[in-house]
Design a protein around this motif. Sequence first.
Motif, PDB file in Angstrom:
ATOM      1  N   GLU A  84      -1.908 -10.632 -12.017  1.00 45.27           N
ATOM      2  CA  GLU A  84      -2.495 -12.278 -10.579  1.00 45.27           C
ATOM      3  C   GLU A  84      -2.590 -11.485 -10.096  1.00 45.27           C
ATOM      4  OE1 GLU A  84       0.294 -13.299 -12.287  1.00 45.27           O
ATOM      5  OE2 GLU A  84      -0.505 -14.272 -13.897  1.00 45.27           O
ATOM      6  N   ASP A  85      -1.908 -10.688  -9.342  1.00 44.17           N
ATOM      7  CA  ASP A  85      -2.210  -9.723  -8.083  1.00 44.17           C
ATOM      8  C   ASP A  85      -3.393  -9.165  -7.981  1.00 44.17           C
ATOM      9  OD1 ASP A  85       0.115 -10.530  -6.681  1.00 44.17           O
ATOM     10  OD2 ASP A  85       1.090  -9.082  -7.623  1.00 44.17           O
ATOM     11  N   TYR A  86      -4.173  -8.651  -8.747  1.00 45.78           N
ATOM     12  CA  TYR A  86      -5.081  -7.954  -9.541  1.00 45.78           C
ATOM     13  C   TYR A  86      -6.102  -8.021  -8.082  1.00 45.78           C
ATOM     14  CZ  TYR A  86      -9.213  -5.400 -10.676  1.00 45.78           C
ATOM     15  OH  TYR A  86     -10.396  -4.781 -11.254  1.00 45.78           O
ATOM     16  N   VAL A  87      -6.424  -9.179  -8.139  1.00 46.85           N
ATOM     17  CA  VAL A  87      -7.717  -9.707  -6.896  1.00 46.85           C
ATOM     18  C   VAL A  87      -7.432  -9.209  -5.919  1.00 46.85           C
ATOM     19  CG1 VAL A  87      -9.492 -11.302  -5.450  1.00 46.85           C
ATOM     20  CG2 VAL A  87      -8.652 -11.431  -7.803  1.00 46.85           C
ATOM     21  N   ALA A  88      -5.929  -9.693  -4.931  1.00 48.90           N
ATOM     22  CA  ALA A  88      -5.090  -8.630  -4.084  1.00 48.90           C
ATOM     23  C   ALA A  88      -5.448  -6.730  -3.410  1.00 48.90           C
ATOM     24  CB  ALA A  88      -4.723  -9.351  -3.475  1.00 48.90           C
ATOM     25  N   CYS A  89      -5.099  -6.581  -4.756  1.00 47.61           N
ATOM     26  CA  CYS A  89      -4.836  -5.129  -4.679  1.00 47.61           C
ATOM     27  C   CYS A  89      -6.365  -4.734  -3.995  1.00 47.61           C
ATOM     28  CB  CYS A  89      -4.509  -5.211  -5.973  1.00 47.61           C
ATOM     29  SG  CYS A  89      -2.511  -5.034  -6.391  1.00 47.61           S
ATOM     30  N   ARG A  90      -7.518  -5.157  -5.431  1.00 50.31           N
ATOM     31  CA  ARG A  90      -8.896  -4.659  -4.987  1.00 50.31           C
ATOM     32  C   ARG A  90      -9.147  -4.826  -3.873  1.00 50.31           C
ATOM     33  NH1 ARG A  90     -13.511  -6.226  -8.598  1.00 50.31           N
ATOM     34  NH2 ARG A  90     -14.484  -4.860  -7.638  1.00 50.31           N
ATOM     35  N   LYS A  91      -8.924  -5.746  -3.319  1.00 55.05           N
ATOM     36  CA  LYS A  91      -9.013  -6.383  -1.243  1.00 55.05           C
ATOM     37  C   LYS A  91      -8.399  -5.117  -1.248  1.00 55.05           C
ATOM     38  CE  LYS A  91      -9.243  -9.326   2.168  1.00 55.05           C
ATOM     39  NZ  LYS A  91      -9.042 -11.082   2.600  1.00 55.05           N
ATOM     40  N   LEU A  92      -7.248  -5.207  -0.998  1.00 57.33           N
ATOM     41  CA  LEU A  92      -6.551  -4.123  -0.012  1.00 57.33           C
ATOM     42  C   LEU A  92      -7.166  -2.939  -0.626  1.00 57.33           C
ATOM     43  CD1 LEU A  92      -4.027  -3.291   1.779  1.00 57.33           C
ATOM     44  CD2 LEU A  92      -2.600  -2.778  -0.938  1.00 57.33           C
ATOM     45  N   TRP A  93      -7.398  -2.144  -1.486  1.00 58.73           N
ATOM     46  CA  TRP A  93      -7.784  -0.162  -1.414  1.00 58.73           C
ATOM     47  C   TRP A  93      -9.311  -0.689  -1.986  1.00 58.73           C
ATOM     48  CZ3 TRP A  93      -4.792   3.029  -2.028  1.00 58.73           C
ATOM     49  CH2 TRP A  93      -3.270   3.160  -2.201  1.00 58.73           C
ATOM     50  N   GLY A  94     -10.150  -1.303  -2.133  1.00 61.46           N
ATOM     51  CA  GLY A  94     -11.207  -1.109  -1.187  1.00 61.46           C
ATOM     52  C   GLY A  94     -11.753  -1.749   0.201  1.00 61.46           C
ATOM     53  N   ASP A  95     -10.705  -1.668   0.431  1.00 65.47           N
ATOM     54  CA  ASP A  95     -11.299  -2.021   1.891  1.00 65.47           C
ATOM     55  C   ASP A  95     -10.821  -0.457   2.876  1.00 65.47           C
ATOM     56  OD1 ASP A  95     -10.676  -2.392   5.118  1.00 65.47           O
ATOM     57  OD2 ASP A  95      -9.825  -3.518   4.576  1.00 65.47           O
ATOM     58  N   ALA A  96     -12.528   0.077   3.280  1.00 67.04           N
ATOM     59  CA  ALA A  96     -12.108   1.248   3.703  1.00 67.04           C
ATOM     60  C   ALA A  96     -11.192   1.911   4.766  1.00 67.04           C
ATOM     61  CB  ALA A  96     -13.651   1.008   4.490  1.00 67.04           C
ATOM     62  N   ASP A  97     -11.283   0.806   6.111  1.00 63.06           N
ATOM     63  CA  ASP A  97     -10.231   0.734   7.061  1.00 63.06           C
ATOM     64  C   ASP A  97      -9.205   1.300   6.310  1.00 63.06           C
ATOM     65  OD1 ASP A  97     -12.504   0.159   8.730  1.00 63.06           O
ATOM     66  OD2 ASP A  97     -12.013  -1.241   9.131  1.00 63.06           O
ATOM     67  N   VAL A  98      -8.043   0.469   5.180  1.00 68.57           N
ATOM     68  CA  VAL A  98      -7.142   0.663   4.624  1.00 68.57           C
ATOM     69  C   VAL A  98      -6.863   2.020   4.219  1.00 68.57           C
ATOM     70  CG1 VAL A  98      -5.251  -0.313   2.887  1.00 68.57           C
ATOM     71  CG2 VAL A  98      -6.596  -1.837   3.992  1.00 68.57           C
ATOM     72  N   VAL A  99      -7.912   2.063   3.384  1.00 66.30           N
ATOM     73  CA  VAL A  99      -8.047   4.063   2.890  1.00 66.30           C
ATOM     74  C   VAL A  99      -7.903   5.196   3.877  1.00 66.30           C
ATOM     75  CG1 VAL A  99      -8.441   2.489   0.671  1.00 66.30           C
ATOM     76  CG2 VAL A  99      -9.911   3.787   1.698  1.00 66.30           C
ATOM     77  N   ARG A 100      -8.509   4.683   4.997  1.00 70.62           N
ATOM     78  CA  ARG A 100      -9.470   6.289   5.613  1.00 70.62           C
ATOM     79  C   ARG A 100      -8.163   7.210   5.040  1.00 70.62           C
ATOM     80  NH1 ARG A 100      -8.384   2.362  10.768  1.00 70.62           N
ATOM     81  NH2 ARG A 100      -7.311   3.765  11.761  1.00 70.62           N
ATOM     82  N   HIS A 101      -7.091   6.676   5.363  1.00 68.63           N
ATOM     83  CA  HIS A 101      -5.863   8.146   5.847  1.00 68.63           C
ATOM     84  C   HIS A 101      -5.268   8.420   4.397  1.00 68.63           C
ATOM     85  CE1 HIS A 101      -6.592   8.058  10.095  1.00 68.63           C
ATOM     86  NE2 HIS A 101      -6.509   6.798  10.624  1.00 68.63           N
ATOM     87  N   ILE A 102      -6.120   7.472   3.292  1.00 63.49           N
ATOM     88  CA  ILE A 102      -5.107   7.478   1.861  1.00 63.49           C
ATOM     89  C   ILE A 102      -6.203   7.295   0.883  1.00 63.49           C
ATOM     90  CG2 ILE A 102      -3.391   6.265   0.097  1.00 63.49           C
ATOM     91  CD1 ILE A 102      -2.720   4.311   2.099  1.00 63.49           C
ATOM     92  N   GLY A 103      -6.935   9.093   1.136  1.00 64.97           N
ATOM     93  CA  GLY A 103      -7.816   8.702  -0.310  1.00 64.97           C
ATOM     94  C   GLY A 103      -8.963   9.572   1.013  1.00 64.97           C
ATOM     95  N   GLY A 104      -9.402   8.405   1.846  1.00 65.52           N
ATOM     96  CA  GLY A 104     -10.604   8.216   2.527  1.00 65.52           C
ATOM     97  C   GLY A 104     -11.664   7.297   1.547  1.00 65.52           C
ATOM     98  N   LEU A 105     -11.324   7.472   0.495  1.00 63.13           N
ATOM     99  CA  LEU A 105     -12.491   6.308  -0.264  1.00 63.13           C
ATOM    100  C   LEU A 105     -12.030   5.288  -1.052  1.00 63.13           C
ATOM    101  CD1 LEU A 105     -14.010   9.292  -2.172  1.00 63.13           C
ATOM    102  CD2 LEU A 105     -15.428   8.347  -0.183  1.00 63.13           C
ATOM    103  N   PRO A 106     -12.647   4.095  -0.438  1.00 62.80           N
ATOM    104  CA  PRO A 106     -12.322   2.940  -1.251  1.00 62.80           C
ATOM    105  C   PRO A 106     -11.869   3.102  -2.842  1.00 62.80           C
ATOM    106  CG  PRO A 106     -13.653   2.299   0.251  1.00 62.80           C
ATOM    107  CD  PRO A 106     -13.936   3.629  -0.144  1.00 62.80           C
ATOM    108  N   GLN A 107     -10.834   2.357  -3.129  1.00 65.14           N
ATOM    109  CA  GLN A 107     -11.390   2.616  -4.388  1.00 65.14           C
ATOM    110  C   GLN A 107     -11.952   1.171  -5.829  1.00 65.14           C
ATOM    111  OE1 GLN A 107      -6.885   2.358  -5.790  1.00 65.14           O
ATOM    112  NE2 GLN A 107      -6.826   4.933  -5.343  1.00 65.14           N
ATOM    113  N   ASP A 108     -12.253   1.670  -6.810  1.00 59.78           N
ATOM    114  CA  ASP A 108     -13.316   0.533  -7.514  1.00 59.78           C
ATOM    115  C   ASP A 108     -12.201  -0.272  -7.956  1.00 59.78           C
ATOM    116  OD1 ASP A 108     -12.818   2.508  -9.957  1.00 59.78           O
ATOM    117  OD2 ASP A 108     -14.638   2.882 -10.142  1.00 59.78           O
TER     118      ASP A 108
END
Length: 174
Positions: free
Chosen positions: A20-44
Amino acid sequence: MTHAPILETIRLILRPHRVEDYVACRKLWGDADVVRHIGGLPQDAQAVWFRLLRYGGMWPMLGYGMWVIEERDSGAFLGEAGLLSAERGLPELEGVPEAGWVLGPEAWGRGIATEAMKAILEWADAHLDSPSLRCIIDPDNLASIKVAEKLGFAPLIDTELGGKPTRVFDRPRS
């Protein structure tokens, strides 16, 4: 340990990931601001799904893994934190659990990462035999460097990962 224990702090519940966390995880890892220092690219979607499955597999295979950071009062998904083995090809990480944390913007600047990781490090010191834990941080990620230093991590070496500058931090077992 074959599954993530539930850890609690004053403001947080750290619990195992669920489908059930999949939707929240997608939002987290799909956010460009969140990942800018963690790989730099949003995840699909597929990358996030595989990440979620990987989290579930770490516990029975390694005896440690990642937790969901949930706000105690609201039940809100704030992010993820824990320990992992990512086989990144960095000699400094070989055979040493790697600490990591990632939070959504609603949790930034509130001390959530520090609070969550303190509970995780306390658990690790009591349950793991490793003489130290390590983490990697983009040298430009000043907020995460500050968290790492509060938690007792000290710079070990500056290196590169995927062609990008990376700083490896070390924290001896307490």
